[in-house]
Design an enzyme around this catalytic site. Structure first.
Site, PDB file in Angstrom:
ATOM      1  NE  ARG A  59      -2.658   0.549   3.136  1.00 20.69           N
ATOM      2  CZ  ARG A  59      -3.438  -0.462   4.101  1.00 20.69           C
ATOM      3  NH1 ARG A  59      -4.078  -0.890   3.603  1.00 20.69           N
ATOM      4  NH2 ARG A  59      -2.601  -0.594   5.298  1.00 20.69           N
ATOM      5  CE1 TYR A 112      -7.137  24.595  -7.944  1.00 22.22           C
ATOM      6  CE2 TYR A 112      -6.837  23.162  -6.161  1.00 22.22           C
ATOM      7  CZ  TYR A 112      -7.264  23.286  -7.451  1.00 22.22           C
ATOM      8  OH  TYR A 112      -7.614  22.591  -8.102  1.00 22.22           O
ATOM      9  CG  ASP A 185      -0.095  24.969  -4.355  1.00 20.46           C
ATOM     10  OD1 ASP A 185       0.623  24.543  -5.111  1.00 20.46           O
ATOM     11  OD2 ASP A 185      -1.308  24.717  -4.459  1.00 20.46           O
ATOM     12  CE  LYS A 210      -2.883  21.490 -11.790  1.00 20.10           C
ATOM     13  NZ  LYS A 210      -4.028  21.275 -12.084  1.00 20.10           N
TER      14      LYS A 210
HETATM   15  C1  LIG Z   1      -2.206  25.934  -7.694  1.00 17.31           C
HETATM   16  C2  LIG Z   1      -2.895  24.452  -7.650  1.00 17.31           C
HETATM   17  N1  LIG Z   1      -2.472  23.630  -6.548  1.00 17.31           N
HETATM   18  C3  LIG Z   1      -3.036  22.462  -6.374  1.00 17.31           C
HETATM   19  C4  LIG Z   1      -3.738  22.013  -7.516  1.00 17.31           C
HETATM   20  C5  LIG Z   1      -4.605  20.737  -7.439  1.00 17.31           C
HETATM   21  O1  LIG Z   1      -3.936  19.633  -8.065  1.00 17.31           O
HETATM   22  P1  LIG Z   1      -4.570  18.401  -8.547  1.00 17.31           P
HETATM   23  O2  LIG Z   1      -5.446  18.811  -9.521  1.00 17.31           O
HETATM   24  O3  LIG Z   1      -3.781  17.576  -8.704  1.00 17.31           O
HETATM   25  O4  LIG Z   1      -5.572  18.045  -7.338  1.00 17.31           O
HETATM   26  C6  LIG Z   1      -4.247  22.737  -8.513  1.00 17.31           C
HETATM   27  C7  LIG Z   1      -4.874  22.233  -9.689  1.00 17.31           C
HETATM   28  O5  LIG Z   1      -5.374  22.946 -10.567  1.00 17.31           O
HETATM   29  C8  LIG Z   1      -3.576  24.199  -8.553  1.00 17.31           C
HETATM   30  O6  LIG Z   1      -3.813  25.073  -9.577  1.00 17.31           O
END
Ligand SMILES: Cc1ncc(COP(=O)(O)O)c(C=O)c1O
Length: 397
Positions: A59, A112, A185, A210
């Site tokens: 896992r 976000y 982030d 991304k």
């Molecule tokens: C700045 C940012 N952080 C986190 C995420 C989340 O990523 P995930 O789509 O892999 O959950 C995104 C997705 O658009 C994002 O733009």
């Protein structure tokens, strides 16, 4: 299957089918690592069943996840990354691992959207309070907001809609002095453009979905840090919550990691060319791209970041929502979609998302976000010129 001990009758076909191929082990060496799928891990003898120094269950990951964790650790300048099923899961998981009921978290207002929703709903339900600070607030202003229950500061620099840059070293220095953890982030910074751990951040989180994935076809998130106590809490969280990622997904991300640097450089070059061109267009009020001199956050970006990726914002001259839709709908080479970091160009209009902020920014015109993909920039400029013409036409009385 192996031969039965002498004197025993050969196993039935059903048994042979179950064990066929089980002896295949050491493969030839290939450039890409072999993909190992497994929930059950077979150990060599009875003692090894309780030897926790080696994996005894699949896992938490086998060779592919370990290889990716090492690679993402290289990217962020840390030991092995901890992996989550998506970028959002990495952000929410790290917050859950590090916070408890009664704590307060300070979050940039530019965070976000789904991270904000998590703070305002789930964290609140579990007794954690969230307050938001202005994305361009000075470190002193952020520190002035801290109180006795502030345990963590969540940064996102640049914010992925408005591209405000935070003074990361000053904020982390202030937070450390008060025993407050910092998490960022770092999806925009990717680890190649920004190494937050070197600037004092405790945990750097990324949506690998991304730029690391790079092809808009796989989800994954990572968390990296140097402090064994902090990372140990994340490990306990992952283990106790039963969180793991599939080796197939890890394979795609490891493959993306190999070409990340060249892709990112091309995204950044094209984005700069297009951002500079947009600045000179009469329908454009402001370009929110921190690499442009005079843009918000430019000086901090120049000090802390090593380059640019493909994502930036464009404020148009005042116009109606219908005119913005006309702009967006006249961009055949740009997909209309919320993600970024893939090989393709994308566009969204952002004003509906800004309304959720504690202090919505006032740009004096509608905000559009572009992700500049790997297409020829001249083609994208032609697309954008046609869309600006459509916008101008739609704005006429
Ligand atoms: C700045 C940012 N952080 C986190 C995420 C989340 O990523 P995930 O789509 O892999 O959950 C995104 C997705 O658009 C994002 O733009």
């Amino acid at each position: 299957m192996s031969k039965p001990p002498s004197g025993r009758k050969p196993p039935a076909k059903q048994t042979r089918l179950l064990h066929a191929g089980g002896a295949v082990g050491a493969e030839v060496k290939t450039v890409a690592p072999p993909l190992q799928r497994g929930s059950t891990v077979l150990v060599p003898d009875a003692k090894a069943l309780y030897d926790t120094s080696k994996p005894t269950y699949g896992r938490l990951g086998l060779s592919m996840q370990t290889a990716l964790a090492e690679g993402v650790g290289e990217l962020e300048g840390s030991g092995p990354a901890r992996l989550f099923s998506s970028g959002l899961a990495a952000i929410t998981g790290v917050l859950l691992a590090l916070l408890k009921s009664g704590d307060e978290v300070l979050v940039t207002d530019s965070v976000y959207g789904p991270s904000r929703r998590f703070c305002d709903n789930l964290l609140k339900r579990y007794g954690v309070t969230t307050r938001y600070f202005a994305p361009d607030a000075s470190a002193d202003a952020v520190m002035a907001m801290t109180g006795p229950s502030t345990r963590l500061i969540l940064l996102e620099s640049p914010g992925s809609l408005t591209f405000d840059i935070q003074d990361i070293p000053a904020i982390t220095q202030g937070a450390r002095a008060k025993g407050i953890l910092t998490v960022i982030d770092n999806t925009w910074g990717v680890g190649l453009l920004l190494e937050p751990l070197a600037l004092g951040v405790d945990v750097s989180v990324q949506a690998l979905t991304k730029y690391v994935g790079g092809h808009s076809d796989v989800f994954m998130g990572s968390a990296c840090g140097d402090d064994p106590k902090v990372m140990g809490r994340i490990d306990v969280f992952l283990r106790d919550m039963g969180i793991g990622v599939s080796p197939d997904d890890a394979y795609f991300l490891l493959r993306g990691l190999r070409t990340l640097e060249v892709r990112l450089a091309r995204h950044g070059q094209s984005a700069l060319q297009i951002a500079q061109w947009l600045q000179d267009q009469p329908e454009v009020r402001q370009v929110l791209c921190p690499a442009l001199p005079g843009a918000p956050g430019h000086d901090l970006w120049k000090r802390d970041f090593k380059g640019l990726n493909g994502l930036f914002g464009v404020v148009l001259q005042p116009g109606s929502p219908e005119a913005v839709e006309a702009f967006i709908d006249t961009l055949p080479l740009f997909g209309l979609g919320f993600s970024w970091g893939g090989f393709e160009s994308l566009a969204i209009h952002c004003d509906p998302q800004l309304a959720y902020r504690t202090q919505p920014p006032a740009y004096g015109g509608p905000l559009v976000r572009l992700h500049i993909g790997l297409e020829d920039p001249a083609d994208l400029i032609a697309d954008l010129r046609a869309a600006l013409d459509a916008y101008g036409l739609a704005c006429q009385p």
